[in-house]
Write a protein that holds these residues in place. Structure first.
Motif: not given
Length: 419
Positions: A80-81, A108, A110-113, A135, A138
């Motif tokens: 995660r991130d 993955d 919920g990564s935002t990067d 992925s 959530e």
């Protein structure tokens, strides 16, 4: 005798007992057990090298025979991130020289990067073991993020029919022979779970002061020798690097059985032990964490997010822990200084002796981390920092913010649920 003298004498007695009676926790000689290196590597077929497609039939786990010496392994990496550390860790997994069939599944979470995209780019650039990036979305209610990711990754891995699962964090880098040595140790010694405490990064001043002590305190709480006995006296694991036999994971119902655990490694070890599995835990020589904790703030949050969960959110255990830290780590230097300045020879002698034993037991860990030995007498100060982190962890819990990590907060998580 003064009250301080009595406290100093009790502290000294505790340190003598810790030195001799707590499983020699201070020694750093628990490394991978002996392995068999006389098996011939088998060249995987082209079909075995690639991941299954959803339409392909399930392949059952290979048996461990002379014609099939290396069981299939699926490496599951919850992430995660992690774009900042993935270039240092993922290529090391892809480059494993494992003689059998192995693959990497990165979940993955919920990564935002761009973690998932970066992982695919790294695999295309470096080659090596096949990589699958998935992925799960959530987490459902009642799950912590990491265990939700592991649930998805382990379920997918089991469709490949692996004999073993390697559960490793996204910040963990492995030497090329790491997987081979882990599997050989497990198969040679009949182990169901082999866990290594990755060598954490120690570069900045605060890392030097806090990180070796973190492992030292963990070993004091869970002596590795006690865990590795034929009749174990303690149960624990290090979550950054866990090789788990697949059939044992199924029998232990993990990760479902520990889905709420913040301290997931200890919870995993307990679940495996309850299922009758044999466990081994030791210090790593070929596995390193590349995650930086350059400042005190980052280290503080790392410890505080789970310290009170380790105490099962019990105020009495918190009070006992604080009192124990004061007696064992803070009384010796206070007694020495106060005894010398106040002319109390017995207090000074007992405090100095206890402080000397304390520092002496810390030296092997400093050597393992290749740190200067002048850090050993500073252990009382480091213990005081851990005391404050533990109290802060309890305060966070009662404020309802609980264990916070990468944008998620678990207000009332379980420490290690029993079933």
């Amino acid at each position: 005798m003064s009250t301080l003298t009595w406290f100093a004498l009790v502290s000294l007695a505790v340190w003598v007992w810790l030195l001799l009676g707590q499983g020699f926790f201070w020694r750093t000689d628990q490394r991978l057990p002996p392995t068999s290196r006389d098996v011939e590597p088998r060249t995987p077929t082209e079909r075995e090298r690639r991941p299954l497609t959803p339409t392909e039939p399930e392949r059952r786990p290979p048996t461990h025979t002379e014609s099939e010496p290396w069981p299939r392994v699926a490496v599951v990496v919850p992430a995660r991130d992690e774009a900042g550390v993935l270039p240092l860790s993922l290529p090391s997994l892809l480059a494993q020289d494992y003689p059998g069939v192995a693959e990497v599944i990165l979940v993955d979470d919920g990564s935002t990067d761009g973690t998932g995209k970066l992982a695919a780019e790294l695999a295309a650039r470096h080659g090596g073991l096949p990589l699958t990036v998935v992925s799960p979305g959530e987490p459902e209610p009642g799950w912590t993020g990491k265990l939700w990711a592991l649930r998805h990754g382990m379920a997918l891995a089991r469709t490949r029919g692996p004999g073993f699962l390697l559960l490793t964090d996204a910040d963990i880098a492995h030497e090329p022979d790491s997987l081979r040595l882990l599997v050989s140790a497990a198969t040679t010694n009949g182990l169901d779970m082999v866990s290594q405490m990755a060598r954490l990064r120690v570069v900045s001043f605060w890392e030097r002061l806090v990180v070796p002590a973190f492992v030292y305190f963990f070993a004091q709480l869970y002596p590795f020798r006690w865990i590795n006995r034929a009749r174990p006296l303690a149960t624990a694991a290090a979550g950054g690097c866990v090789l788990l036999r697949t059939e044992t994971a199924v029998a232990a119902d993990v990760p479902e059985a520990i889905r709420q655990a913040v301290i997931d490694d200890v919870s995993l070890a307990r679940a495996v032990r309850r299922a009758g599995g044999r466990i081994w835990l030791g210090l790593a020589e070929r596995v390193d964490s590349v995650r930086p904790y350059p400042g005190l703030g980052e280290l503080w949050r790392m410890v505080a997010r789970s310290a009170y969960a380790q105490l099962r959110h019990n105020p009495l255990l918190l009070a006992g822990t604080v009192a124990g830290l004061v007696l064992v780590y803070l009384v010796p230097p206070v007694a020495l200084v106060a005894g010398v300045s106040g002319g109390d020879g017995v207090a000074a002698w007992a405090g100095g002796a206890a402080w000397a034993v304390m520092a002496g037991t810390y030296v092997p860990m400093l050597r393992y981390y290749r740190q200067p030995l002048w850090l050993a007498p500073l252990l009382p100060f480091t213990a005081f920092l851990y005391l404050l982190m533990t109290v802060d962890s309890a305060v966070r819990h009662y404020r309802g913010v609980g264990a916070a990590w990468k944008g998620r907060t678990y207000a009332r998580p379980e420490a290690a649920p029993d079933r």
